[in-house]
Design a protein around this motif. Sequence first.
Motif, mmCIF file in Angstrom:
data_model
loop_
_atom_site.group_PDB
_atom_site.id
_atom_site.type_symbol
_atom_site.label_atom_id
_atom_site.label_comp_id
_atom_site.label_asym_id
_atom_site.label_seq_id
_atom_site.Cartn_x
_atom_site.Cartn_y
_atom_site.Cartn_z
ATOM 1 N N TYR A 182 -7.764 -8.773 -5.009
ATOM 2 C CA TYR A 182 -8.380 -7.758 -3.834
ATOM 3 C C TYR A 182 -8.439 -8.610 -2.493
ATOM 4 O O TYR A 182 -8.125 -9.890 -2.800
ATOM 5 C CB TYR A 182 -9.634 -6.823 -3.875
ATOM 6 C CG TYR A 182 -10.742 -8.210 -3.995
ATOM 7 C CD1 TYR A 182 -11.313 -8.465 -3.318
ATOM 8 C CD2 TYR A 182 -11.449 -8.159 -5.543
ATOM 9 C CE1 TYR A 182 -12.321 -10.309 -3.875
ATOM 10 C CE2 TYR A 182 -12.521 -9.142 -5.947
ATOM 11 C CZ TYR A 182 -12.696 -10.273 -5.052
ATOM 12 O OH TYR A 182 -13.963 -11.213 -5.252
ATOM 13 N N TYR A 205 -5.530 -2.665 -4.318
ATOM 14 C CA TYR A 205 -6.071 -1.726 -3.468
ATOM 15 C C TYR A 205 -7.588 -0.710 -3.652
ATOM 16 O O TYR A 205 -7.543 -0.505 -4.816
ATOM 17 C CB TYR A 205 -5.425 -1.029 -2.541
ATOM 18 C CG TYR A 205 -4.057 -1.229 -1.744
ATOM 19 C CD1 TYR A 205 -4.070 -2.713 -1.800
ATOM 20 C CD2 TYR A 205 -3.865 -0.954 -1.402
ATOM 21 C CE1 TYR A 205 -3.374 -3.132 -0.889
ATOM 22 C CE2 TYR A 205 -1.861 -1.257 -0.763
ATOM 23 C CZ TYR A 205 -2.236 -2.563 -0.524
ATOM 24 O OH TYR A 205 -1.190 -3.000 0.192
ATOM 25 N N ASN A 263 -8.779 -0.948 2.311
ATOM 26 C CA ASN A 263 -7.862 -1.291 2.195
ATOM 27 C C ASN A 263 -6.766 0.403 2.408
ATOM 28 O O ASN A 263 -5.862 0.282 2.205
ATOM 29 C CB ASN A 263 -6.653 -2.071 0.851
ATOM 30 C CG ASN A 263 -6.947 -3.737 0.192
ATOM 31 O OD1 ASN A 263 -8.260 -3.662 -0.702
ATOM 32 N ND2 ASN A 263 -7.535 -4.148 1.552
ATOM 33 N N ILE A 300 -2.108 2.490 5.105
ATOM 34 C CA ILE A 300 -1.755 2.001 3.859
ATOM 35 C C ILE A 300 -0.332 1.117 3.505
ATOM 36 O O ILE A 300 -0.175 0.335 3.090
ATOM 37 C CB ILE A 300 -2.195 3.262 3.000
ATOM 38 C CG1 ILE A 300 -3.595 3.054 2.586
ATOM 39 C CG2 ILE A 300 -1.604 2.249 1.029
ATOM 40 C CD1 ILE A 300 -4.289 4.464 2.522
ATOM 41 N N THR A 351 -3.519 -0.078 -7.458
ATOM 42 C CA THR A 351 -4.847 0.259 -7.551
ATOM 43 C C THR A 351 -5.266 1.346 -8.827
ATOM 44 O O THR A 351 -4.122 1.451 -9.803
ATOM 45 C CB THR A 351 -4.468 0.976 -6.107
ATOM 46 O OG1 THR A 351 -6.199 1.333 -5.378
ATOM 47 C CG2 THR A 351 -4.148 2.555 -6.346
#
Length: 607
Positions: A62, A102, A108, A115, A141
């Motif tokens: 991250y 993310y 994020n 994004i 993600t």
Amino acid sequence: MKARLVTATALLATLATTVGPLPSQASAASTRSPAAAEHGWVTSTLRHMTLAQKVGQLFSTYVYGDNATEPTAADRAANRAAFGVETPAEVIDRYHLGGVCYFSWSHNLDSPRQIAALSNGLQRAALGDGAKGRVPLLISTDQEQGAVLRMPAPAAQFPGSMALGAARSPEAAYTAAQITGRELRAVGIRQPYAPVADVNVNPGNPVIGVRSFGADPALVAELTAAQVAGFQDGAGVTAVAKHFPGHGDTEDDSHTGLPVIDHSRAEWDRIDAPPFRQAIDAGVESIMTAHIVVPALDPSGDPATLSPTILTGVLRGELGFRGVIVTDALNMAAVRKKYGDERVPVLALKAGADQLLMPPDLRLARDAVLRAVTTGELTERRIDESVRRILAMKYRQGLARSPLVDVDEAVRTVGAPQHVAAVTRVTDATLTAVRNDVGLLPLTRADRSVLVTGWDSAAFAPIATVADGFAARGARATARPATLPSDALIAATAAQAADHDLTVVLVNKAWDTLVADPRGTQRRLVAALLATGKPVVVVAVRDPYDIAYLPGVTTYLATYSYTRAAMDTLVRALHGELSPGGRLPVTIPTAEGAGTVLYPYGHGLTW
């Protein structure tokens, strides 16, 4: 094996693709075959990389901030504390990161425009001035949908794996993955950590549950393969089947403890292996490891993530997987219990992993791998093997040619009307009516007073959504959230229910009084509502197992999720505007357990 390959090919040939053509993929700049072009790019790129750059490619973690170069002061401080630099771009540059994952908590994920812009900023940081050895990022993600859903609205919000299991439809599973993948790709995310290939045969599983398609290995295998096809062939993103070798039969959460799966080898072959075998047959490009101990596969006591026997011996050797092995997050307790944080990344690579996800201390982990190469514990050739796999996956996603996304196109794609329509269509087929003993449903009157109460979510507002649905149909509806209510709130809510014609109460993991609801407040709320003598509809908005712990309930439905679409489907079914079509994808045992079945696999009512 051949039969499964034929099935996967047939699936791809027959599934409806409802959202238009696939975005363009990377193609060779010359007349070479795609395989030759891929090999050429991977080999050339690898040849120009330093050891530090190669090791950086192995890590995905991250970063804090909604902007690559201008995060907020708070996010600058968070990056400085975690990584020693202030901006996401600087994190990528310092560590030569191969990937970024993310999260909403790392700020994020806000809007499609934000994004997409963040993804472009991170890709520019990764590529720098275009010097040889610079590689585009793999952005990921956890977008399983349902209970694990990272992209906020207006992104398509499907009801999740167990709901799809209730629908029994490979086509619906494919569509959910295809649309999810296309929206992720539009904002620059190329690696959704989905589908979940775990077979949830343990109702007491605290970490998988509705994240699984169900308890039948054949059903889970079929829907896993459908989603692999939807993500990869339908959307052009990398599917990640998880969590190998199977996290479905545990009563411990690997985030906080080290689960042990006591399946025999024969049980593992019959229960846990089929979804992974079928995912591999369908061409899955990545598989995520589980931080679990499986003595039948490896008696050493090491978690699978750190086990050469399981990753290299079983996954690569026996199952023939040739893609990228990504670890589950290395900051989870299960993988940190036996060895220190400095040893875990080295041991994972020695076991056969390629991508190292979210180590608790990135600098420590990076330096440990570099030192292992220097001392000879790891060879540079071993590092090259993993980097080759990662580069090849990036090439096949089109990142070598087109790492940036069109921000305006992202805004048009995410939450497109045809996507929203597909969410409704898929969700409508998942609702499962489990109990309707007194024939209360479907409701025959609209002009009634209705109290909607129970478990609520600030992000999705299911209580308000259901209440609004009743009001739109002429009811006098009152929304009263009561998430894990106090004794006083239980009493007040029951008193209010006594003044209404009907109460609809939502419950979420009411069975779990160890973690989710330690005081058993949801059970006591339902009991107090039933004691009023007024009609009560109980709706499980996550695990369907709650009914076993709610004595006296005569009307019970399972939605498996609490998205707005799921709640809209619920309201329409309650009013007879659609007939429930879902069937339980799991067995619901009695509260006493011991093999006694309350509702069998496949049970489902309709009207």
